[in-house]
Design a protein around this motif. Structure first.
Motif, PDB file in Angstrom:
ATOM      1  N   UNK A  61       0.838  -1.199   0.000  1.00  0.00           N
ATOM      2  CA  UNK A  61       0.000   0.000   0.000  1.00  0.00           C
ATOM      3  C   UNK A  61       0.873   1.249   0.000  1.00  0.00           C
ATOM      4  N   UNK A  62       0.286   2.317  -0.492  1.00  0.00           N
ATOM      5  CA  UNK A  62       1.001   3.590  -0.565  1.00  0.00           C
ATOM      6  C   UNK A  62       0.203   4.675   0.144  1.00  0.00           C
ATOM      7  N   UNK A  63       0.923   5.482   0.893  1.00  0.00           N
ATOM      8  CA  UNK A  63       0.321   6.666   1.490  1.00  0.00           C
ATOM      9  C   UNK A  63       0.813   7.861   0.670  1.00  0.00           C
ATOM     10  N   UNK A  64      -0.134   8.620   0.153  1.00  0.00           N
ATOM     11  CA  UNK A  64       0.188   9.718  -0.755  1.00  0.00           C
ATOM     12  C   UNK A  64       0.150  11.049  -0.025  1.00  0.00           C
ATOM     13  N   UNK A  65       0.956  11.981  -0.539  1.00  0.00           N
ATOM     14  CA  UNK A  65       0.967  13.331   0.025  1.00  0.00           C
ATOM     15  C   UNK A  65       1.290  14.325  -1.095  1.00  0.00           C
ATOM     16  N   UNK A  66       0.769  15.543  -0.981  1.00  0.00           N
ATOM     17  CA  UNK A  66       1.025  16.553  -2.014  1.00  0.00           C
ATOM     18  C   UNK A  66       2.468  17.040  -1.987  1.00  0.00           C
ATOM     19  N   UNK A  67       3.034  17.261  -3.151  1.00  0.00           N
ATOM     20  CA  UNK A  67       4.372  17.842  -3.245  1.00  0.00           C
ATOM     21  C   UNK A  67       4.294  19.286  -3.735  1.00  0.00           C
ATOM     22  N   UNK A  68       3.117  19.697  -4.176  1.00  0.00           N
ATOM     23  CA  UNK A  68       2.855  21.069  -4.586  1.00  0.00           C
ATOM     24  C   UNK A  68       1.859  21.644  -3.591  1.00  0.00           C
ATOM     25  N   UNK A  69       2.176  22.791  -3.028  1.00  0.00           N
ATOM     26  CA  UNK A  69       1.262  23.396  -2.058  1.00  0.00           C
ATOM     27  C   UNK A  69       0.046  23.992  -2.763  1.00  0.00           C
ATOM     28  N   UNK A  70      -1.021  24.105  -2.012  1.00  0.00           N
ATOM     29  CA  UNK A  70      -2.235  24.708  -2.548  1.00  0.00           C
ATOM     30  C   UNK A  70      -1.955  26.150  -2.972  1.00  0.00           C
ATOM     31  N   UNK A  71      -1.158  26.854  -2.197  1.00  0.00           N
ATOM     32  CA  UNK A  71      -0.808  28.245  -2.507  1.00  0.00           C
ATOM     33  C   UNK A  71      -0.045  28.341  -3.828  1.00  0.00           C
ATOM     34  N   UNK A  72       0.941  27.482  -4.040  1.00  0.00           N
ATOM     35  CA  UNK A  72       1.702  27.494  -5.289  1.00  0.00           C
ATOM     36  C   UNK A  72       0.801  27.178  -6.478  1.00  0.00           C
ATOM     37  N   UNK A  73      -0.099  26.218  -6.313  1.00  0.00           N
ATOM     38  CA  UNK A  73      -1.009  25.864  -7.395  1.00  0.00           C
ATOM     39  C   UNK A  73      -1.940  27.038  -7.701  1.00  0.00           C
ATOM     40  N   UNK A  74      -2.459  27.675  -6.643  1.00  0.00           N
ATOM     41  CA  UNK A  74      -3.368  28.806  -6.825  1.00  0.00           C
ATOM     42  C   UNK A  74      -2.665  29.941  -7.577  1.00  0.00           C
ATOM     43  N   UNK A  75      -1.429  30.257  -7.188  1.00  0.00           N
ATOM     44  CA  UNK A  75      -0.679  31.321  -7.868  1.00  0.00           C
ATOM     45  C   UNK A  75      -0.521  31.003  -9.350  1.00  0.00           C
TER      46      UNK A  75
END
Length: 119
Positions: A61-75
């Motif tokens: 199994x894999x536990x996933x996590x974001x590598x791009x922040x929500x703020x960076x994506x929003x910008x």
């Protein structure tokens, strides 16, 4: 930063909220009709290929996590939207929202006060 599909964006919002999650955790958070487990797994792997997500393996199994922040994506998202739909003009964007009655005169005055404070 590659453009995300609507489903990919939905999954990213879930991962930003949860911070770390297994596919089953993401599945529990999906708001509309629940897709199949494998569908969510495929979307997450696509996000991983695009560089938005990474994982820690625990056996099979894999536990996933974001590598791009929500703020960076929003910008990035807003910069692209302003460039593509408003000729790179923030004035055009604000006037669009004013014409569409999505922003009030009072809200515009508040924004002006924020700008003045920054100077």
């Amino acid at each position: 930063m590659q453009k995300l599909t609507n489903k990919e964006e939905e999954i990213m919002h879930i991962l930003w909220k949860l911070e770390k999650a297994f596919v089953k955790d993401v599945l529990l958070e999906v708001s509309d009709v629940k897709p199949h487990y494998n569908t969510i797994s495929t979307i997450i792997r696509n996000l991983e290929e695009k560089g938005y997500v990474d994982h820690v393996a625990y056996g099979n199994t894999h536990q996933y996590y974001p590598t791009v922040s929500k703020e960076d994506y929003r910008k990035n998202f807003m910069s692209n939207a302003i460039q593509n739909y408003f000729n790179n003009s923030y004035k055009s964007m604000v006037s669009f929202f004013a014409k569409e009655e999505k922003i009030s005169a009072e809200e515009l005055r508040e924004i002006l006060k924020m700008i003045e404070k920054k100077k």
